[in-house]
Design a protein around this motif. Sequence first.
Motif, PDB file in Angstrom:
ATOM      1  N   TYR A  90      11.939  13.505  39.005  1.00 42.66           N
ATOM      2  CA  TYR A  90      10.736  13.891  39.742  1.00 42.66           C
ATOM      3  C   TYR A  90      11.192  14.548  41.043  1.00 42.66           C
ATOM      4  O   TYR A  90      12.203  14.123  41.611  1.00 42.66           O
ATOM      5  CB  TYR A  90       9.906  12.627  40.015  1.00 42.66           C
ATOM      6  CG  TYR A  90       8.581  12.890  40.690  1.00 42.66           C
ATOM      7  CD1 TYR A  90       7.518  13.431  39.973  1.00 42.66           C
ATOM      8  CD2 TYR A  90       8.392  12.600  42.032  1.00 42.66           C
ATOM      9  CE1 TYR A  90       6.307  13.677  40.580  1.00 42.66           C
ATOM     10  CE2 TYR A  90       7.168  12.848  42.654  1.00 42.66           C
ATOM     11  CZ  TYR A  90       6.132  13.384  41.922  1.00 42.66           C
ATOM     12  OH  TYR A  90       4.940  13.630  42.533  1.00 42.66           O
ATOM     13  N   PRO A  91      10.466  15.554  41.529  1.00 41.53           N
ATOM     14  CA  PRO A  91      10.951  16.253  42.728  1.00 41.53           C
ATOM     15  C   PRO A  91      11.019  15.356  43.967  1.00 41.53           C
ATOM     16  O   PRO A  91      10.065  14.639  44.258  1.00 41.53           O
ATOM     17  CB  PRO A  91       9.901  17.356  42.949  1.00 41.53           C
ATOM     18  CG  PRO A  91       9.195  17.510  41.645  1.00 41.53           C
ATOM     19  CD  PRO A  91       9.233  16.158  41.003  1.00 41.53           C
ATOM     20  N   ILE A  92      12.139  15.387  44.647  1.00 41.24           N
ATOM     21  CA  ILE A  92      12.259  14.859  46.005  1.00 41.24           C
ATOM     22  C   ILE A  92      13.555  15.414  46.605  1.00 41.24           C
ATOM     23  O   ILE A  92      14.592  15.415  45.937  1.00 41.24           O
ATOM     24  CB  ILE A  92      12.202  13.305  46.075  1.00 41.24           C
ATOM     25  CG1 ILE A  92      12.194  12.845  47.547  1.00 41.24           C
ATOM     26  CG2 ILE A  92      13.342  12.646  45.319  1.00 41.24           C
ATOM     27  CD1 ILE A  92      11.839  11.376  47.749  1.00 41.24           C
ATOM     28  N   PRO A 125      17.320  17.616  38.950  1.00 41.95           N
ATOM     29  CA  PRO A 125      16.354  17.940  37.884  1.00 41.95           C
ATOM     30  C   PRO A 125      16.288  19.437  37.573  1.00 41.95           C
ATOM     31  O   PRO A 125      16.096  19.808  36.410  1.00 41.95           O
ATOM     32  CB  PRO A 125      15.012  17.422  38.421  1.00 41.95           C
ATOM     33  CG  PRO A 125      15.226  17.110  39.861  1.00 41.95           C
ATOM     34  CD  PRO A 125      16.690  16.839  40.032  1.00 41.95           C
ATOM     35  N   PHE A 158      14.908  16.880  28.450  1.00 44.15           N
ATOM     36  CA  PHE A 158      14.622  16.881  29.885  1.00 44.15           C
ATOM     37  C   PHE A 158      13.130  16.625  30.052  1.00 44.15           C
ATOM     38  O   PHE A 158      12.317  17.304  29.429  1.00 44.15           O
ATOM     39  CB  PHE A 158      14.978  18.228  30.516  1.00 44.15           C
ATOM     40  CG  PHE A 158      14.377  18.407  31.886  1.00 44.15           C
ATOM     41  CD1 PHE A 158      15.028  17.909  33.003  1.00 44.15           C
ATOM     42  CD2 PHE A 158      13.151  19.048  32.063  1.00 44.15           C
ATOM     43  CE1 PHE A 158      14.475  18.042  34.270  1.00 44.15           C
ATOM     44  CE2 PHE A 158      12.591  19.181  33.329  1.00 44.15           C
ATOM     45  CZ  PHE A 158      13.249  18.683  34.439  1.00 44.15           C
ATOM     46  N   GLN A 202      10.263  16.181  33.139  1.00 39.86           N
ATOM     47  CA  GLN A 202       9.831  15.984  34.522  1.00 39.86           C
ATOM     48  C   GLN A 202       8.653  15.032  34.485  1.00 39.86           C
ATOM     49  O   GLN A 202       7.608  15.327  33.915  1.00 39.86           O
ATOM     50  CB  GLN A 202       9.440  17.283  35.203  1.00 39.86           C
ATOM     51  CG  GLN A 202       9.173  17.040  36.692  1.00 39.86           C
ATOM     52  CD  GLN A 202       8.654  18.251  37.414  1.00 39.86           C
ATOM     53  OE1 GLN A 202       9.201  19.331  37.271  1.00 39.86           O
ATOM     54  NE2 GLN A 202       7.590  18.060  38.193  1.00 39.86           N
ATOM     55  N   ALA A 203       8.855  13.875  35.089  1.00 40.35           N
ATOM     56  CA  ALA A 203       7.820  12.844  35.080  1.00 40.35           C
ATOM     57  C   ALA A 203       6.762  13.157  36.128  1.00 40.35           C
ATOM     58  O   ALA A 203       6.935  14.062  36.932  1.00 40.35           O
ATOM     59  CB  ALA A 203       8.452  11.495  35.371  1.00 40.35           C
ATOM     60  N   GLU A 204       5.672  12.389  36.121  1.00 44.77           N
ATOM     61  CA  GLU A 204       4.644  12.589  37.143  1.00 44.77           C
ATOM     62  C   GLU A 204       4.858  11.671  38.344  1.00 44.77           C
ATOM     63  O   GLU A 204       4.076  11.727  39.295  1.00 44.77           O
ATOM     64  CB  GLU A 204       3.239  12.454  36.556  1.00 44.77           C
ATOM     65  CG  GLU A 204       2.832  11.074  36.072  1.00 44.77           C
ATOM     66  CD  GLU A 204       3.189  10.825  34.615  1.00 44.77           C
ATOM     67  OE1 GLU A 204       4.216  11.348  34.146  1.00 44.77           O
ATOM     68  OE2 GLU A 204       2.445  10.072  33.951  1.00 44.77           O
ATOM     69  N   SER A 205       5.885  10.843  38.321  1.00 44.54           N
ATOM     70  CA  SER A 205       6.240  10.035  39.483  1.00 44.54           C
ATOM     71  C   SER A 205       7.583   9.365  39.174  1.00 44.54           C
ATOM     72  O   SER A 205       8.034   9.364  38.035  1.00 44.54           O
ATOM     73  CB  SER A 205       5.194   8.954  39.785  1.00 44.54           C
ATOM     74  OG  SER A 205       5.290   7.900  38.832  1.00 44.54           O
ATOM     75  N   GLU A 206       8.190   8.760  40.193  1.00 48.97           N
ATOM     76  CA  GLU A 206       9.443   8.053  39.972  1.00 48.97           C
ATOM     77  C   GLU A 206       9.214   6.782  39.160  1.00 48.97           C
ATOM     78  O   GLU A 206      10.100   6.331  38.432  1.00 48.97           O
ATOM     79  CB  GLU A 206      10.109   7.693  41.307  1.00 48.97           C
ATOM     80  CG  GLU A 206      10.627   8.894  42.077  1.00 48.97           C
ATOM     81  CD  GLU A 206       9.603   9.524  42.987  1.00 48.97           C
ATOM     82  OE1 GLU A 206       8.401   9.139  42.905  1.00 48.97           O
ATOM     83  OE2 GLU A 206       9.981  10.400  43.786  1.00 48.97           O
ATOM     84  N   LEU A 251      10.180   3.371  44.529  1.00 47.49           N
ATOM     85  CA  LEU A 251       9.177   3.302  43.459  1.00 47.49           C
ATOM     86  C   LEU A 251       9.786   2.839  42.130  1.00 47.49           C
ATOM     87  O   LEU A 251       9.070   2.435  41.228  1.00 47.49           O
ATOM     88  CB  LEU A 251       8.515   4.663  43.256  1.00 47.49           C
ATOM     89  CG  LEU A 251       7.354   5.006  44.174  1.00 47.49           C
ATOM     90  CD1 LEU A 251       6.735   6.336  43.762  1.00 47.49           C
ATOM     91  CD2 LEU A 251       6.280   3.933  44.144  1.00 47.49           C
TER      92      LEU A 251
END
Lengths: 268, 352
Positions: B28-30, B37, B51, B53-57, B85
């Motif tokens: 997830y982006p951070i 990612p 691969f 990309q989730a909607e949150s950690e 998280l």
Amino acid sequence: MVVNATGCMEVTTTIFPFSTWKVPFLHNAFENAAATISGVEGAYQSLKKQGKIAENIKFVAFGGDGGTYDIGLQSLSGAMERGHDMMYVCYNNQAYMNTGVQRSSATPRGAHTTTAPAGKVIAGKQQQAKDLTEIMAAHRIPYVAQTIVGNWPDATKKFEKAFSIPGPKFVNIYTPCIPGWGYDSTSTVKMSKMAAETCMWPCYEVENGKYKITYNPGANKKPVTEFLKTQVRFKHLLKDEAVIAEIQKATDDKWNWLLMMEAATNKA
Amino acid sequence: MSEKELIKGNYAVVEAAIDAGCRFYAGYPITPQNEIPEYMSHMMPEAGGTFIQAESELISINLVFGAAAAGARAMTTSSSPGISLMQEGLSYMAGCELPAVIVNVMRGGPGLGNIQPSQADYFQAVKPGHGDYHMITLAPHNLNEMYDYTFGAFDLADRYRNPVIILADGLLGQLMENIELDRTKKPELLNAPKPWALTGARGRHGQRILSLLMQPGVLEKHNFKLKEKWDLITKNEQKFELTNMDSNPDYLIVAFGTVARVAKGTIQKASADGIKVGLFRPITLWPYPSEALKEAAKNVKKVFVFEMSLGQMVEDVKLALGDASKIEFYGRPGGGVPAAGELYEFIKKRVK
């Protein structure tokens, strides 16, 4: 009273120790804006009941599409269902722009992002964008609207209306992103207008269950390619007729569905 | 055959994971770990992996939880607030004995903090969330180690059926340097059977993986069983690096990760002035190499503990030495990175 989730708006308007807001401002993480404003509003209701506060205070939460469509959806849904007297504004530029253009569930089909790259194996995002405005409408809250930054009268009218209505409100505002979309920096207004003119981002509202389309291009409705060809994020798609046709069909389906809903919910 | 490559730390993590046979990644982006990612979204489809990309950690770690239960080599990465998280999932995975690799590219905190390098998540990694559990924690201090430790973490995770954390920071993630990639190295346990994995129920009773053990005594027994494993890890896996110890130094620095890298410059500065300083660099932060540290500190007059935090590892140094009287601590919290000269000034004032 403003609560802001992490994002470009928070970063650019509250560079420590300054604030551009003339009202109290509270920041919390991506997923928490709706929960946090619920808490502030709950405290306000309590103080009001105790006779410790007299004024009428408006509560508004801002989140980007990543913080709203994705990680914040649970807390947003909870806040809407509980019925807090608040407005939630999603400023939607269709990806995680603040962290470097990663895909979100608001990213449209085919768009290039840094985590849904247009390469040889996969050509951009494979999925359709989530229809968050309709998810919010399904909460049967008093007011839900979609607008664009390029139509000032449409946007201000909706925000004014939302503020005048008690209870939970949701406004999804389309806000083009210059680096994330890849277009000339003078064209932000044009970009959002084009989204409305192609019906890729219809301007409409749902007030107490009644649908109203607030901008209808009618016979001047433009093909989606008019929008897609203006941005680097869609550049790789233009030769892909199948995907273009798919995007056109999804756009037409949603638009026709909105026309039907408007007719169906406004019967005398 | 090894090859030299100019590479960013975050990319080295991806190269290592792919080389180690990781074919499932969720993230997830951070900032400052976004390159992981991003690069994974290129590399995984090419490698025939998944691969997501989730909607949150919270979702990232639970995607990894699911993938690990299915027997896949799985990884997720994040930076400090995102790792917070993931705490629930990490505890569940330790309880369920599921292997996975988690990379924390630490940034300044608390709260949203900033995106500067930090070591303030030491406690979160080595003294983690709810319930009695441990995670093997590895601290790279250069980009070669970003590659090597990530590569080795997958075998460690599989060997002990336990989450392994790579505790890096924003500097190591964003830095570019030349590294040697040994592409001939093969992961040892990539094809080792995982009889516990949920790979179907044909011809056998359906297996189960869970961490809810309600009956009195059952969970207690499970915890004692886990303790045996953690005792074994503590016995087998402690790693550390000694620098300038042959000089019989009068003073010892204890530092990990980026600060250890800086401290190597400090040692040179001190040496130029005739002050003999050694460095003890724990590579495994859990299990902490306590006995080795005690040995290294035996004959020194002072032990300098340097961290990019208000002082977290210093507690383990105190526990290892059993005596705090020789310890001097200096820390830079909130994204501050000390310079070699700055650490030397601190030492100089306390040695004369």
